[in-house]
Design a protein around this motif. Structure first.
Motif, PDB file in Angstrom:
ATOM      1  N   LEU A   1      93.971  76.572  15.753  1.00 21.76           N
ATOM      2  CA  LEU A   1      95.044  75.914  15.289  1.00 21.76           C
ATOM      3  C   LEU A   1      94.942  76.164  13.759  1.00 21.76           C
ATOM      4  O   LEU A   1      94.389  75.203  13.083  1.00 21.76           O
ATOM      5  N   GLY A   2      95.120  77.141  13.120  1.00 20.06           N
ATOM      6  CA  GLY A   2      94.982  77.414  11.644  1.00 20.06           C
ATOM      7  C   GLY A   2      93.410  77.738  11.403  1.00 20.06           C
ATOM      8  O   GLY A   2      92.657  78.178  12.215  1.00 20.06           O
ATOM      9  N   PRO A   3      92.829  77.139  10.531  1.00 18.06           N
ATOM     10  CA  PRO A   3      91.276  76.755  10.451  1.00 18.06           C
ATOM     11  C   PRO A   3      90.481  76.244  11.515  1.00 18.06           C
ATOM     12  O   PRO A   3      89.362  76.101  11.338  1.00 18.06           O
ATOM     13  N   PHE A   4      91.230  75.391  12.319  1.00 18.56           N
ATOM     14  CA  PHE A   4      90.811  74.334  13.056  1.00 18.56           C
ATOM     15  C   PHE A   4      90.566  75.185  14.890  1.00 18.56           C
ATOM     16  O   PHE A   4      91.401  75.772  15.091  1.00 18.56           O
ATOM     17  N   ASN A   5      89.211  74.977  15.377  1.00 19.09           N
ATOM     18  CA  ASN A   5      89.008  75.314  16.626  1.00 19.09           C
ATOM     19  C   ASN A   5      89.265  74.389  17.582  1.00 19.09           C
ATOM     20  O   ASN A   5      88.527  73.127  17.381  1.00 19.09           O
ATOM     21  N   LEU A   6      90.078  74.226  18.653  1.00 19.27           N
ATOM     22  CA  LEU A   6      90.503  73.236  19.138  1.00 19.27           C
ATOM     23  C   LEU A   6      89.331  72.841  20.306  1.00 19.27           C
ATOM     24  O   LEU A   6      89.234  71.834  20.585  1.00 19.27           O
ATOM     25  N   ASP A   7      88.561  73.843  20.417  1.00 19.43           N
ATOM     26  CA  ASP A   7      87.419  73.607  21.560  1.00 19.43           C
ATOM     27  C   ASP A   7      86.615  72.585  20.983  1.00 19.43           C
ATOM     28  O   ASP A   7      86.045  71.598  21.334  1.00 19.43           O
ATOM     29  N   THR A   8      86.287  72.772  19.633  1.00 22.04           N
ATOM     30  CA  THR A   8      84.947  72.240  18.678  1.00 22.04           C
ATOM     31  C   THR A   8      85.745  70.712  18.698  1.00 22.04           C
ATOM     32  O   THR A   8      85.291  69.872  18.915  1.00 22.04           O
ATOM     33  N   ILE A   9      86.954  70.661  18.208  1.00 31.32           N
ATOM     34  CA  ILE A   9      87.850  69.252  18.102  1.00 31.32           C
ATOM     35  C   ILE A   9      87.597  68.634  19.745  1.00 31.32           C
ATOM     36  O   ILE A   9      87.176  67.110  19.597  1.00 31.32           O
ATOM     37  N   GLY A  10      87.786  69.182  20.251  1.00 28.70           N
ATOM     38  CA  GLY A  10      87.775  68.673  21.962  1.00 28.70           C
ATOM     39  C   GLY A  10      86.366  68.096  22.199  1.00 28.70           C
ATOM     40  O   GLY A  10      86.284  67.165  22.589  1.00 28.70           O
ATOM     41  N   TRP A  11      85.524  68.774  22.202  1.00 31.75           N
ATOM     42  CA  TRP A  11      84.127  68.315  22.225  1.00 31.75           C
ATOM     43  C   TRP A  11      83.483  67.246  21.396  1.00 31.75           C
ATOM     44  O   TRP A  11      82.894  66.371  21.853  1.00 31.75           O
ATOM     45  N   ILE A  12      84.053  67.272  20.315  1.00 33.32           N
ATOM     46  CA  ILE A  12      83.681  66.314  19.108  1.00 33.32           C
ATOM     47  C   ILE A  12      84.346  64.931  19.665  1.00 33.32           C
ATOM     48  O   ILE A  12      83.718  63.644  19.696  1.00 33.32           O
ATOM     49  N   LEU A  13      85.657  64.847  20.257  1.00 31.79           N
ATOM     50  CA  LEU A  13      86.291  63.785  20.657  1.00 31.79           C
ATOM     51  C   LEU A  13      85.867  63.334  22.146  1.00 31.79           C
ATOM     52  O   LEU A  13      85.574  62.110  22.203  1.00 31.79           O
ATOM     53  N   GLN A  14      85.362  63.875  22.823  1.00 32.10           N
ATOM     54  CA  GLN A  14      84.811  63.862  24.062  1.00 32.10           C
ATOM     55  C   GLN A  14      83.388  63.172  23.887  1.00 32.10           C
ATOM     56  O   GLN A  14      82.951  61.948  24.433  1.00 32.10           O
ATOM     57  N   ILE A  15      82.521  63.240  22.902  1.00 30.14           N
ATOM     58  CA  ILE A  15      81.382  62.866  22.426  1.00 30.14           C
ATOM     59  C   ILE A  15      81.325  61.521  21.897  1.00 30.14           C
ATOM     60  O   ILE A  15      80.721  60.661  22.281  1.00 30.14           O
ATOM     61  N   ALA A  16      82.468  61.411  20.863  1.00 31.92           N
ATOM     62  CA  ALA A  16      82.978  60.126  20.143  1.00 31.92           C
ATOM     63  C   ALA A  16      83.255  59.166  21.329  1.00 31.92           C
ATOM     64  O   ALA A  16      82.948  57.954  21.333  1.00 31.92           O
ATOM     65  N   GLY A  17      83.909  59.565  22.302  1.00 31.36           N
ATOM     66  CA  GLY A  17      84.626  58.622  23.416  1.00 31.36           C
ATOM     67  C   GLY A  17      83.401  58.171  24.144  1.00 31.36           C
ATOM     68  O   GLY A  17      83.293  56.957  24.617  1.00 31.36           O
ATOM     69  N   LEU A  18      82.538  58.939  24.488  1.00 28.34           N
ATOM     70  CA  LEU A  18      81.201  58.743  25.352  1.00 28.34           C
ATOM     71  C   LEU A  18      80.272  57.868  24.694  1.00 28.34           C
ATOM     72  O   LEU A  18      79.849  56.787  25.365  1.00 28.34           O
ATOM     73  N   VAL A  19      80.191  58.196  23.304  1.00 28.96           N
ATOM     74  CA  VAL A  19      79.298  57.153  22.698  1.00 28.96           C
ATOM     75  C   VAL A  19      80.230  55.669  22.255  1.00 28.96           C
ATOM     76  O   VAL A  19      79.323  54.829  22.575  1.00 28.96           O
ATOM     77  N   GLY A  20      81.397  55.703  22.228  1.00 30.84           N
ATOM     78  CA  GLY A  20      82.124  54.447  22.018  1.00 30.84           C
ATOM     79  C   GLY A  20      81.985  53.514  23.604  1.00 30.84           C
ATOM     80  O   GLY A  20      81.807  52.531  23.596  1.00 30.84           O
ATOM     81  N   LEU A  21      82.082  54.325  24.614  1.00 34.01           N
ATOM     82  CA  LEU A  21      81.905  53.574  25.909  1.00 34.01           C
ATOM     83  C   LEU A  21      80.603  53.040  26.208  1.00 34.01           C
ATOM     84  O   LEU A  21      80.618  52.071  26.640  1.00 34.01           O
ATOM     85  N   VAL A  22      79.524  53.770  25.995  1.00 30.14           N
ATOM     86  CA  VAL A  22      78.209  53.452  26.007  1.00 30.14           C
ATOM     87  C   VAL A  22      78.144  52.410  25.048  1.00 30.14           C
ATOM     88  O   VAL A  22      77.411  51.137  25.640  1.00 30.14           O
ATOM     89  N   LEU A  23      78.170  52.280  23.849  1.00 30.24           N
ATOM     90  CA  LEU A  23      78.328  50.936  23.049  1.00 30.24           C
ATOM     91  C   LEU A  23      79.091  50.043  23.606  1.00 30.24           C
ATOM     92  O   LEU A  23      78.618  48.425  23.571  1.00 30.24           O
ATOM     93  N   THR A  24      80.349  49.994  24.056  1.00 25.83           N
ATOM     94  CA  THR A  24      81.138  48.863  24.578  1.00 25.83           C
ATOM     95  C   THR A  24      80.282  48.374  25.728  1.00 25.83           C
ATOM     96  O   THR A  24      80.395  47.070  25.653  1.00 25.83           O
TER      97      THR A  24
END
Length: 86
Positions: A25-48
């Motif tokens: 999507l322009g200069p952004f790679n959606l695969d990379t953004i998707g993996w970053i969101l998944q990791i952030a969600g997993l870290v947030g779930l573990v911390l919660t």
């Protein structure tokens, strides 16, 4: 963030990673953004879950030594309530 926000990040990241055909999507790679969101969600779930578990621990305080019971009394307390009607 909470459990709901964490699961939402994981789901949106998985959709961006595995569900889309157009990977750029322009200069952004959606695969990379998707993996970053998944990791952030997993870290947030573990911390919660960690903070919820640490908040539920209770400390048992032993009773004080010796006879500290309050002896029964024979005094009675009578409570009267008067209501004023205007």
């Amino acid at each position: 963030m909470g459990i709901g926000g964490s699961i939402l990040l994981i789901v949106v990241g998985a959709i961006m990673t595995f569900g889309l055909d157009n990977k750029d999507l322009g200069p952004f790679n959606l695969d990379t953004i998707g993996w970053i969101l998944q990791i952030a969600g997993l870290v947030g779930l573990v911390l919660t879950l960690y903070f919820w578990n640490s908040r539920r621990r209770t400390v048992v305080v032993p009773p004080p030594a010796g006879n500290t019971a309050i002896p029964p009394t024979t005094d009675e307390v009578v409570e009267e309530r008067r209501m004023r009607r205007y």
